[in-house]
Design a protein around this motif. Structure first.
Motif, PDB file in Angstrom:
ATOM      1  N   ASP A 193       0.810  -1.213   0.000  1.00 29.50           N
ATOM      2  CA  ASP A 193       0.000   0.000   0.000  1.00 29.50           C
ATOM      3  C   ASP A 193       0.841   1.260   0.000  1.00 29.50           C
ATOM      4  N   GLY A 194       2.168   1.098  -0.055  1.00 28.27           N
ATOM      5  CA  GLY A 194       3.050   2.253  -0.100  1.00 28.27           C
ATOM      6  C   GLY A 194       3.446   2.804   1.251  1.00 28.27           C
ATOM      7  N   HIS A 195       3.000   2.178   2.345  1.00 26.72           N
ATOM      8  CA  HIS A 195       3.373   2.622   3.682  1.00 26.72           C
ATOM      9  C   HIS A 195       4.608   1.863   4.171  1.00 26.72           C
ATOM     10  N   HIS A 381       0.510   9.582   5.583  1.00 24.16           N
ATOM     11  CA  HIS A 381       0.365   9.416   4.143  1.00 24.16           C
ATOM     12  C   HIS A 381       1.340   8.368   3.615  1.00 24.16           C
ATOM     13  N   ARG A 382       1.079   7.890   2.431  1.00 24.05           N
ATOM     14  CA  ARG A 382       1.920   6.855   1.822  1.00 24.05           C
ATOM     15  C   ARG A 382       3.348   7.346   1.653  1.00 24.05           C
TER      16      ARG A 382
END
Length: 413
Positions: A193-195, A381-382
């Motif tokens: 998820d980009g985290h 945020h990511r």
């Protein structure tokens, strides 16, 4: 004779811990705040909850629910009620003014459990509990250990984890009457998820190949998959463990660790100049310019510092592995040095302790710090946008992902 407050090992408290929400920091604060209120209430009653004692002077009579505003969000606490009189902690009455101070106290108490009962006493007094005993500290530590272990052993099911960073920190611990160094192995990754996520933590006696191999095997068993690039220092055991457990992943040498190694081979008077020169390599606009600038830096060093030039030239393949990935990714990850910032945060907490009494205490403290950091990352945020992350998928590449390339310089570092 004053009665010490006692923390009970109530079944309900244990169930609450087992059912803690994903917000680990909030659940830790709730668990410890309620445990400390329980200890304080037992002291007022003159006996533990449910204990038949001739010294008992009061009894509990249910709970009242009260919201508590903290940095970890609004936490609903169950405040014990008494049959005679009333009980309400001062820090909860003035929550707007003292909530932050109380939160820090609770978290710091959990960090320092098992390290110094004297320090714990000073901290929990701010929550209205005095003279907490070693047995009470031990019970509280046991509850926190369960939560930290759940965090360390959770399934890694948010993959694929395309980018992983691994590092080790040295800590001092007292064992068998002497102080020795142990190594905390850490891994951080970027999930599907980009985290960013804290992937793992372990403590080993020696930072050798066996320790790193077991560490990465544990990550893979928990679900680590889809890794495309691993960033670390050039420790031979670490690099070999990456190659053995993550086939198909390429390896990127950490530029911060490398620069430290390079400056060792550089005269002190020239170190600022060399460090500035090497950093320009990573500030270029694209992969071609990075390679061109690398050669320029080597040429500049050759004239004045041939030993440093050879050192840098031998490490080219290891240092520039990131250039095969989209510019937006390597500018984000390797130019911002996030692993070093995380290490500094850990050091800021562990320096307070100095010498740990046991390895469990190390895991308790660092695990709590990492759990807090993990929650902050997941809620922000990511770290990498999904559209950029998608470009790292093997199906989007025309060529296969390069296998790990380990240079002679890396193996002998």
């Amino acid at each position: 004779m004053a009665v010490r407050p006692t923390v009970t090992d109530a079944e309900g408290f244990g169930k609450e811990l087992m059912a803690a929400s994903p917000d680990l920091l909030g659940s830790m604060v709730k668990a410890f705040a309620e445990a400390l209120m329980g200890a304080d209430t037992d002291g007022i009653c003159g006996a533990e909850y449910g204990e038949v004692s001739p010294d008992r002077v009061n009894r509990r009579n249910g709970y009242r629910m009260r919201e508590w505003d903290t940095r970890a969000g609004t936490i609903e606490l169950a405040v014990p009620k008494l049959r005679q009189g009333s009980y309400f902690p001062e820090w909860l009455l003035t929550r707007r003014r003292r909530a932050e101070q109380a939160l820090i106290s609770v978290v710091a108490t959990s960090y320092l459990l098992g390290v110094s009962t004297r320090r714990v006493d000073k901290l929990v007094e701010q929550l209205g509990v005095a003279n907490i005993s070693k047995s009470q500290v031990s019970k509280l530590a046991k509850h926190l250990d369960a939560q930290v272990e759940a965090f360390r052993s959770r399934p890694l099911d948010a993959g694929p984890y395309r980018f992983v960073q691994a590092d080790a920190l040295t800590m001092k611990v007292r064992e068998d009457g002497r102080v020795i160094n142990v190594h905390c192995l850490l891994a951080v990754g970027v999930n599907g998820d980009g985290h960013r996520e804290i992937l793992g933590l372990d403590v080993v006696s020696s930072e050798d190949g066996a320790g790193w191999l077991a560490f990465f095997r544990g990550l893979v068993a928990r679900g680590l998959s889809g890794v495309r690039l691993v960033t670390s220092d050039a420790h031979r055991g670490l690099v070999n463990a990456i190659g053995s457990t993550l086939p198909g992943a390429s390896w990127q040498r950490c530029r911060t660790h490398y620069l430290r190694d390079l400056l060792v081979a550089t005269p002190k008077s020239s170190q600022p100049w060399v460090a500035t020169l090497v950093r320009t390599i990573f500030d270029q606009a694209d992969a071609n310019e990075v390679s061109v600038q690398f050669d320029r830096v080597v040429d500049a060093l050759t004239e004045k510092l041939p030993k440093a030039a050879d050192h840098l030239s031998d490490a080219k393949a290891d240092l520039l592995a990131f250039t095969t990935y989209p510019r937006e990714i390597w500018r984000q990850i390797w130019s911002s040095n996030p692993q070093e910032r995380l290490n500094r945060e850990i050091r800021r907490r562990t320096d307070v302790v100095g010498i740990f009494p046991s390895r469990d205490a190390i895991i308790r403290l660092i695990g709590a710090v990492l759990a807090e950091q993990h929650d902050e990352w997941i809620e922000t945020h990511r770290y990498i946008g999904l559209e950029i992350l998608a470009r790292t998928d093997p199906s989007h590449n025309t060529e296969d992902t390069p296998e790990i390339t380990v240079t002679h310089e890396a193996l002998t570092a």
